[in-house]
Motif scaffolding. Structure first.
Motif, PDB file in Angstrom:
ATOM      1  N   UNK A  60      64.433  11.321 -26.934  1.00 38.22           N
ATOM      2  CA  UNK A  60      64.912  11.660 -26.031  1.00 38.22           C
ATOM      3  C   UNK A  60      64.429  12.915 -25.526  1.00 38.22           C
ATOM      4  N   UNK A  61      63.369  13.507 -25.496  1.00 36.41           N
ATOM      5  CA  UNK A  61      63.164  14.854 -25.482  1.00 36.41           C
ATOM      6  C   UNK A  61      62.396  14.872 -24.054  1.00 36.41           C
ATOM      7  N   UNK A  62      62.432  15.724 -23.076  1.00 36.14           N
ATOM      8  CA  UNK A  62      61.944  15.613 -22.234  1.00 36.14           C
ATOM      9  C   UNK A  62      61.327  17.246 -21.778  1.00 36.14           C
ATOM     10  N   UNK A  63      61.722  18.057 -21.998  1.00 38.14           N
ATOM     11  CA  UNK A  63      61.173  19.582 -22.898  1.00 38.14           C
ATOM     12  C   UNK A  63      61.625  20.076 -23.688  1.00 38.14           C
ATOM     13  N   UNK A  64      61.835  21.569 -24.155  1.00 39.58           N
ATOM     14  CA  UNK A  64      61.749  22.154 -25.145  1.00 39.58           C
ATOM     15  C   UNK A  64      61.274  23.179 -24.677  1.00 39.58           C
ATOM     16  N   UNK A  65      62.706  24.154 -25.848  1.00 39.73           N
ATOM     17  CA  UNK A  65      62.253  25.782 -26.039  1.00 39.73           C
ATOM     18  C   UNK A  65      61.561  26.195 -26.797  1.00 39.73           C
ATOM     19  N   UNK A  66      60.715  27.365 -26.471  1.00 37.35           N
ATOM     20  CA  UNK A  66      60.216  28.092 -28.242  1.00 37.35           C
ATOM     21  C   UNK A  66      60.782  29.051 -28.794  1.00 37.35           C
ATOM     22  N   UNK A  67      61.368  28.744 -29.473  1.00 33.99           N
ATOM     23  CA  UNK A  67      61.963  29.852 -30.478  1.00 33.99           C
ATOM     24  C   UNK A  67      61.293  31.032 -30.659  1.00 33.99           C
ATOM     25  N   UNK A  68      60.325  31.096 -31.435  1.00 37.04           N
ATOM     26  CA  UNK A  68      59.556  31.434 -32.004  1.00 37.04           C
ATOM     27  C   UNK A  68      57.990  31.365 -32.823  1.00 37.04           C
ATOM     28  N   UNK A  69      56.880  31.704 -33.266  1.00 39.44           N
ATOM     29  CA  UNK A  69      55.936  31.806 -33.090  1.00 39.44           C
ATOM     30  C   UNK A  69      56.130  32.023 -35.191  1.00 39.44           C
ATOM     31  N   UNK A  70      55.429  31.023 -35.971  1.00 38.20           N
ATOM     32  CA  UNK A  70      55.869  31.346 -37.313  1.00 38.20           C
ATOM     33  C   UNK A  70      53.730  31.992 -37.660  1.00 38.20           C
ATOM     34  N   UNK A  71      53.257  31.938 -36.579  1.00 37.13           N
ATOM     35  CA  UNK A  71      51.239  32.668 -36.296  1.00 37.13           C
ATOM     36  C   UNK A  71      51.078  32.855 -35.756  1.00 37.13           C
ATOM     37  N   UNK A  72      50.184  34.318 -36.023  1.00 33.86           N
ATOM     38  CA  UNK A  72      49.285  35.587 -35.526  1.00 33.86           C
ATOM     39  C   UNK A  72      48.402  35.265 -35.102  1.00 33.86           C
ATOM     40  N   UNK A  73      47.451  35.344 -33.746  1.00 38.30           N
ATOM     41  CA  UNK A  73      46.483  35.299 -33.613  1.00 38.30           C
ATOM     42  C   UNK A  73      45.355  35.661 -34.877  1.00 38.30           C
ATOM     43  N   UNK A  88      64.621  21.136 -29.515  1.00 35.97           N
ATOM     44  CA  UNK A  88      64.782  19.849 -29.063  1.00 35.97           C
ATOM     45  C   UNK A  88      65.861  19.777 -28.576  1.00 35.97           C
ATOM     46  N   UNK A  89      65.937  18.712 -27.608  1.00 39.11           N
ATOM     47  CA  UNK A  89      67.626  18.296 -27.252  1.00 39.11           C
ATOM     48  C   UNK A  89      68.775  17.812 -28.956  1.00 39.11           C
ATOM     49  N   UNK A  90      68.291  18.064 -29.326  1.00 37.77           N
ATOM     50  CA  UNK A  90      69.004  18.163 -31.288  1.00 37.77           C
ATOM     51  C   UNK A  90      69.374  19.618 -31.642  1.00 37.77           C
ATOM     52  N   UNK A  91      68.182  20.138 -31.818  1.00 33.98           N
ATOM     53  CA  UNK A  91      68.382  20.682 -32.555  1.00 33.98           C
ATOM     54  C   UNK A  91      67.029  21.336 -33.023  1.00 33.98           C
ATOM     55  N   UNK A 113      61.081  28.956 -21.948  1.00 34.32           N
ATOM     56  CA  UNK A 113      62.399  28.073 -22.366  1.00 34.32           C
ATOM     57  C   UNK A 113      62.286  26.635 -21.085  1.00 34.32           C
ATOM     58  N   UNK A 114      62.259  25.548 -21.516  1.00 32.86           N
ATOM     59  CA  UNK A 114      62.547  24.618 -20.435  1.00 32.86           C
ATOM     60  C   UNK A 114      60.511  24.311 -20.039  1.00 32.86           C
ATOM     61  N   UNK A 273      71.476  24.687 -22.427  1.00 29.16           N
ATOM     62  CA  UNK A 273      70.673  24.804 -23.601  1.00 29.16           C
ATOM     63  C   UNK A 273      70.225  22.802 -23.761  1.00 29.16           C
ATOM     64  N   UNK A 274      68.813  22.953 -24.050  1.00 24.39           N
ATOM     65  CA  UNK A 274      68.953  21.240 -24.003  1.00 24.39           C
ATOM     66  C   UNK A 274      69.684  20.424 -25.214  1.00 24.39           C
ATOM     67  N   UNK A 275      70.410  21.102 -25.987  1.00 22.98           N
ATOM     68  CA  UNK A 275      71.342  20.593 -26.467  1.00 22.98           C
ATOM     69  C   UNK A 275      72.374  19.687 -25.698  1.00 22.98           C
TER      70      UNK A 275
END
Length: 492
Positions: A60-73, A88-91, A113-114, A273-275
């Motif tokens: 059911x996901x249509x958009x998401x929020x980017x919380x944090x990056x775990x890899x750097x450039x 996501x819309x769930x977790x 976001x979004x 929030x998405x959830x």
């Protein structure tokens, strides 16, 4: 002579190739791949990127929020490495890499976001390539239609021609129905303008409404001021809305003025929030598209309470909700006609029994799944439920841990709620609402004596398209028998 002609022709072809390459240097798209045929070195055109796009991490996901990056450039990425955390819309789910390479450019910053599905969020390059020379694709020209329309001179708006004034109907004594008279008097419209359609020239309510649609808005009639009353004090022109005149009704509800704390009618916008948005969509979908039916029954919890005490002596701690989950799963195994879902093509019978349990979190309600609950013991169900509930509160549930349930259970007994009706979680057919246990006096028919019982009210919300009232009643009766006699669940 022939040799010189051949050299001249090759020189012309080489010149065309070089000129094409020069053009490609300035406009890498869409002739970039042709230019690479002549100049494969990245110093001319840069390194071709590996695109990282926003994935669909739930159905059911249509958009998401980017919380944090775990890899750097500049960091090396292997297949299966965690790239970032996406809400996501769930977790909050960890996004893993599908390719080996080097993280070259992060296009979406943390906290974005979004972000729609398929949006480019980062670029990678293959191993051994210079990640600093990665080619950044141009952004999509989303505003081209708007710019084109702004550049094109628009034609002046065509003003609607004024409607001709309405002519009075045929002269004669006016006959108005009470409803028509009320409508015309309220809006200040001359009854002579109406065209009567009733018997013997009667102006009906429909005639008055038709006249109201076609007649222009009446001019405001000035209110006569009482000569005995003093003239009102003029208000400053900066006030957005003057106070109502004496005797008039106040504005209900009061006008909202954001930014003025303490003023009546003010509010503060809370970003959803998405959830929370998905919960709102699915609840609205459930209540508007599923015919809910409700049935309740009281269960005697004496045997369960006694068994819990015996298990506690052996250091086995299980809750009442664990027995409820087990009883529901066993009942579904005995009555597979209830273990169904609804789709566009009709009912779908399910082979597995996966119980969804409602868990309240700070971001909203989520339903992790205890899979194959009918074949698990109460102690194993208890351990799974505790682990899933903790992961749900931490926002670390995986998609397969909350997708695909066949039956839901919501328990508010720990909050002192005696009974309630829950909303069905589509596409499931039922949800069981559990209230708190309470002491009640019951008359024993054998010796006509009073006994104290621990009763718990359960309410089944069922989809009338799949589970009718008779089937729901039989399900509750068998569920109560399994819960009141826990040994039956072992035999099942």
């Amino acid at each position: 002579m022939a040799a010189s002609l051949r050299l001249g022709r090759e020189g012309i072809l080489l010149g065309f190739r070089l000129s094409n390459c020069k053009t490609c240097l300035w406009t890498p798209h869409p002739w970039q791949k042709h230019a690479r045929h002549f100049f494969p070195s990245p110093c001319f055109l840069g390194v071709s990127p590996l695109k990282v796009q926003m994935p669909a991490l739930s159905p059911t996901m249509e958009e998401g929020n980017l919380v944090r990056w775990l890899k750097k450039e500049g960091e090396t990425v292997a297949t299966g490495d965690a790239l970032c955390e996406i809400e996501t819309d769930k977790a909050v789910v960890v996004m893993e890499s599908n390719e080996d390479g080097i993280m070259a450019k992060i296009l979406m910053e943390e906290g974005s976001r979004g972000v729609r599905l398929g949006t480019l969020i980062a670029l990678m390059v293959e191993e051994g390539q210079d990640w600093k020379q990665v080619e950044i694709p141009p952004p999509e020209a989303a505003a081209r239609p708007a710019e084109h329309s702004a550049a094109t001179p628009s034609a002046p708006p065509v003003l609607p021609s004024p409607s001709p004034p309405l002519k009075p109907s045929t002269p004669g004594p006016l006959r108005l129905s009470p409803a028509a008279r009320h409508i015309l008097d309220t809006h200040g419209i001359d009854p002579n303008l109406a065209t009567p359609t009733g018997r013997r020239g009667l102006i009906t309510k429909e005639d008055a409404l038709n006249l109201l649609k076609t007649s222009p808005a009446p001019k405001a009639i000035p209110v006569r001021a009482d000569p005995a009353s003093p003239s009102p004090v003029p208000r400053p022109t900066t006030a957005p809305h003057p106070p109502p005149a004496p005797g008039s009704r106040p504005n209900i509800p009061p006008l909202s003025v954001p930014g003025k704390p303490g003023a009546p009618g003010t509010f503060t916008e809370i970003p959803a929030s998405n959830i929370r948005r998905v919960i709102a969509q699915r609840l609205t979908q459930s209540k508007t598209t599923i015919p809910h039916a409700y049935a309740s029954v009281d269960c005697d919890m004496a045997a369960v309470m006694h068994l819990r005490k015996d298990l506690a002596k052996e250091q086995i701690k299980v809750s009442v909700n664990d027995f409820v989950i087990k009883a529901a799963a066993v009942t579904l195994k005995e009555m597979p006609e209830v273990n169904v879902t609804w789709s566009e093509n009709g009912p779908h019978a399910l082979d597995s029994i996966h119980i969804s349990i409602a868990v309240a979190t700070d971001k909203g309600l989520i339903t992790p799944i205890i899979k194959d609950a009918a074949n698990k013991g109460v102690q194993e169900i208890s351990a799974n439920a505790k682990a899933l509930a903790q992961k749900a509160r931490d926002g670390k549930l995986l998609p397969e841990e909350y997708q695909g349930g066949s039956f839901s259970i919501s328990n508010l007994g720990m909050f002192g709620i005696s009974g309630f009706s829950a909303v069905i979680n589509p596409p499931q057919a039922c949800i069981l609402a559990i209230g708190s246990s309470r002491s009640a006096l019951r008359l024993c028919e054998d010796d006509q004596s009073l006994h104290v019982q621990q009763l718990m009210t359960v309410t089944l919300s069922s989809d009338g398209r799949l589970v009718d009232d008779e089937l729901a009643s039989r399900f509750l009766d068998k569920f109560r028998a399994n819960l009141e006699e826990p040994q039956r669940m072992v035999l099942a």
